[in-house]
Scaffold this motif. Structure first.
Motif, PDB file in Angstrom:
ATOM      1  N   VAL A  78       1.235  -0.858   0.643  1.00 55.89           N
ATOM      2  CA  VAL A  78       0.212   0.145   0.518  1.00 55.89           C
ATOM      3  C   VAL A  78       1.039   1.296   0.123  1.00 55.89           C
ATOM      4  O   VAL A  78       0.909   2.123  -0.069  1.00 55.89           O
ATOM      5  N   ARG A  79       2.165   1.472   0.324  1.00 55.28           N
ATOM      6  CA  ARG A  79       3.115   2.592   0.365  1.00 55.28           C
ATOM      7  C   ARG A  79       4.290   2.842  -0.819  1.00 55.28           C
ATOM      8  O   ARG A  79       4.689   3.428  -1.265  1.00 55.28           O
ATOM      9  N   TYR A  82       0.653   2.765  -6.914  1.00 57.01           N
ATOM     10  CA  TYR A  82       0.063   3.691  -7.200  1.00 57.01           C
ATOM     11  C   TYR A  82       0.043   3.622  -9.033  1.00 57.01           C
ATOM     12  O   TYR A  82       0.112   3.189  -9.478  1.00 57.01           O
ATOM     13  N   ASP A 107      -3.201   8.382  -7.193  1.00 51.75           N
ATOM     14  CA  ASP A 107      -4.268   7.685  -6.363  1.00 51.75           C
ATOM     15  C   ASP A 107      -4.063   6.843  -5.353  1.00 51.75           C
ATOM     16  O   ASP A 107      -4.519   6.570  -4.185  1.00 51.75           O
ATOM     17  N   GLN A 108      -2.579   7.819  -4.890  1.00 51.69           N
ATOM     18  CA  GLN A 108      -2.343   7.593  -3.915  1.00 51.69           C
ATOM     19  C   GLN A 108      -1.762   9.309  -3.011  1.00 51.69           C
ATOM     20  O   GLN A 108      -0.928  10.114  -3.767  1.00 51.69           O
TER      21      GLN A 108
END
Length: 264
Positions: A78-79, A82, A107-108
């Motif tokens: 999740v980090r 994107y 989108d992040q």
């Protein structure tokens, strides 16, 4: 306090953007096209002159994976994952061909902040791209002749752009309209009343990267639509003529930024 970016704390653990170097790899869909010349002239920042082929633009979708030097983000995807969509227009800087990015959606949040640090005018959006896994089959279009790929971008619930590509074969020279180096405006305004026209930072900057690697490039017939949306202006750069579309994978490292000139 520690941390490369806010929020800064005693440990630096909460920092949204880790310190460079930043390593990137991503799958790209690119369409070379021409927009209205007057529209392109209108978005060129101070310090850049129109290209002799004034309307040259490229639309780019990218599905990224990135990390800092220790690579810990790869264990917490999740980090590191994107996607983004952006437009570049061709221009000239002191006689050199360059590109500039007037519109971009991502989108992040970490990619948004990292973009602002580098001079990209990123906004939040929702981006989707066709993926391929190298296995073939009905759900995997692959990178062979007649394979079809697509991508879409929306923001605030409104359509921004969509693109399609039907691969015909290997490209000899790849996309041309997004090939020159990218030069953007790094801008941070003041809050103080009466000083809104005197930004804290306002400079023309050139992206600097190293250790660039790329796959073979596939090309074919493409479509591109830029949709009208409230409080967006990207559709002024809608295509009046489309050249070719391209699909490839690209990686590089960023740990520097060149200030070309201070703007007033």
């Amino acid at each position: 306090m520690k941390g490369y970016s806010i929020p800064r704390t005693q440990t630096g653990l909460s920092s949204l953007v880790p310190a460079p170097p930043w390593h990137y790899v991503g799958d790209f869909l690119v369409v070379d096209y021409w927009a209205d010349p007057d529209a392109v002239r209108s978005i060129l920042p101070e310090g850049l002159e129109p290209h002799e082929d004034v309307g040259r633009c490229a639309a780019v979708f990218a599905d990224w994976q990135s990390c800092s030097e220790d690579g810990d983000e790869l264990l917490d995807p999740v980090r590191s994952h994107y996607k983004e969509f952006f437009i570049v227009a061709n221009a000239m800087l002191d006689g050199e061909e360059v590109t500039t990015c007037p519109f971009i959606w991502v989108d992040q949040d970490f990619a948004l902040a990292r973009g602002w640090i580098q001079g990209f005018p990123k906004k939040l959006g929702e981006v989707w791209m066709t993926r391929t896994y190298g296995l073939g089959g009905p759900a995997d279009p692959g990178l062979t002749a007649n394979a079809r790929h697509g991508a879409t971008c929306s923001a605030r619930g409104r359509a921004i752009a969509d693109m399609t590509l039907k691969i015909e074969g290997i490209s000899e020279d790849g996309p041309k309209h997004n090939a020159p180096p990218i030069v953007n405006v790094r801008h941070f305004p003041r809050l103080a009343a009466g000083r809104h026209d005197d930004p804290q930072v306002h400079e023309l900057v050139r992206a600097v990267s190293r250790d660039r690697v790329a796959s073979k490039v596939m090309e074919g017939a493409a479509t591109l639509t830029l949709h009208q949306a409230p409080f967006e202006e990207h559709d002024a750069l809608a295509p009046v003529r489309i050249d070719r579309g391209y699909r490839f994978t690209f990686g590089y490292t960023v740990d520097d930024l060149e200030t070309v000139k201070e703007l007033t």
